[in-house]
Design an enzyme around this catalytic site. Structure first.
Site, PDB file in Angstrom:
ATOM      1  N   GLU A  97      85.215  22.475  39.951  1.00  0.00           N
ATOM      2  CA  GLU A  97      86.088  22.136  39.047  1.00  0.00           C
ATOM      3  C   GLU A  97      86.731  20.515  39.180  1.00  0.00           C
ATOM      4  O   GLU A  97      87.424  20.346  40.233  1.00  0.00           O
ATOM      5  CB  GLU A  97      87.423  23.231  38.786  1.00  0.00           C
ATOM      6  N   ASP A  99      89.668  19.091  36.457  1.00  0.00           N
ATOM      7  CA  ASP A  99      90.349  19.397  35.542  1.00  0.00           C
ATOM      8  C   ASP A  99      91.530  18.478  34.776  1.00  0.00           C
ATOM      9  O   ASP A  99      92.446  17.203  35.685  1.00  0.00           O
ATOM     10  CB  ASP A  99      92.149  20.399  36.291  1.00  0.00           C
ATOM     11  N   GLU A 101      94.826  19.244  32.545  1.00  0.00           N
ATOM     12  CA  GLU A 101      95.579  19.795  31.102  1.00  0.00           C
ATOM     13  C   GLU A 101      97.286  19.527  31.251  1.00  0.00           C
ATOM     14  O   GLU A 101      97.308  18.759  32.248  1.00  0.00           O
ATOM     15  CB  GLU A 101      96.178  21.309  32.795  1.00  0.00           C
TER      16      GLU A 101
END
Length: 283
Positions: A97, A99, A101
């Site tokens: 993953e 990311d 955010e």
């Protein structure tokens, strides 16, 4: 040697996946019961959050290496408690993953840009930043460059973080699992703003984030195998595959990390009393 072989194979199997994207063609809404909308003939996508539910979408394609660009305009005003997530991910307990955010905040206080990298199901590689602009006033480009050498996070073309391939030093690197692009807007007021001290003000709902100008240069993978052509020869369109930070890029990343980084797992000795992760000392 192994990385050179992998790069050579990728040069043979590479295909450009997409250019100026259309949300109707490239993405599918996955949840939200009507709170996610594709507008303007596929040129704009909006996610919204209210007390009942957030919303989200994902790419129709899976990718194994690529340069992914998306323009986002974040939730304006009092966005405390909300999280807008935009990331690449595979599936399963040993997933990879990458990311972005965006942690909302009270009106007038800055958003926090939270980044992380998971390899084989293990994350804990958080770096957090303030931005040098208001991300709610206009659209800005958030990019992930993922190639066999490194992962580079960029904002409006300015690199903010690099995660290098240090497999030769025993650090896992995402290279075998194809990933989709995901994005969601959701309520995380148990942790998102000041560790959960500031709760979501539902009188401000619905909260809305907007997306446009998706662009991907990448290798597409499907359940039946690679859709990439073995007949494609290396071209200028594949420059991202070997791209790395030059001296200017290194200077920019140092500028961002000196002036805007607010958390770095590689300096959090209290969190890692047995010693910092190995990439922190060799990167």
């Amino acid at each position: 040697m192994a990385s050179k072989i992998l790069t050579s194979l990728l040069l043979i199997t590479f295909v450009v996946a997409a250019s100026a994207g259309n949300f109707n063609q490239d993405f599918e809404i996955t949840w939200g019961d009507g709170r996610a909308k594709i507008l303007n003939n596929g040129q704009l996508l909006t996610l919204s959050l209210d007390k009942a539910s957030g919303s989200g979408f994902r790419s129709r394609n899976e990718y194994l290496f690529g340069k992914i660009d998306m323009q986002l305009k974040l939730v304006p005003g009092n966005s405390a408690g909300t999280v807008t997530a935009y990331y690449l991910s595979s599936l399963g307990n040993t997933h990879d993953e990458i990311d972005f955010e965006f942690l909302g905040n009270l009106s007038g206080d800055p958003y926090i840009l939270h980044t992380n990298v998971f390899t084989q199901g293990k994350g804990n590689r958080e770096q957090q930043f303030y931005l040098w602009f208001d991300p709610t006033k206009d659209f800005h480009i958030y990019s992930i460059l993922w190639n066999p050498q490194s992962i580079i996070f960029s904002v409006d073309g300015t690199p903010i973080r690099e995660f290098k391939n240090l497999e030769s030093k025993g650090v896992p690197f995402p290279k075998n699992q194809a990933m989709r692009i995901y994005s969601s807007l959701w309520n995380a007021d148990d942790w998102a703003t000041r560790g959960g001290l500031v709760k979501t003000d539902w009188s401000q709902a619905p909260f809305t984030a907007s997306y446009r100008n998706f662009n991907a240069q990448a290798c597409v993978w499907t359940s039946s195998g690679s859709s990439c052509s073995s007949n494609n020869k290396p071209s200028a369109n594949q420059s991202w595959l070997k791209q790395s930070l030059d001296a200017t890029g290194q200077a920019r990343i140092q500028w961002v990390q000196k002036n805007y980084m607010i958390y770095n797992y590689c300096t959090d000795t209290k969190r890692f009393p047995q010693g910092l992760p190995p990439e922190c000392s060799i990167a």
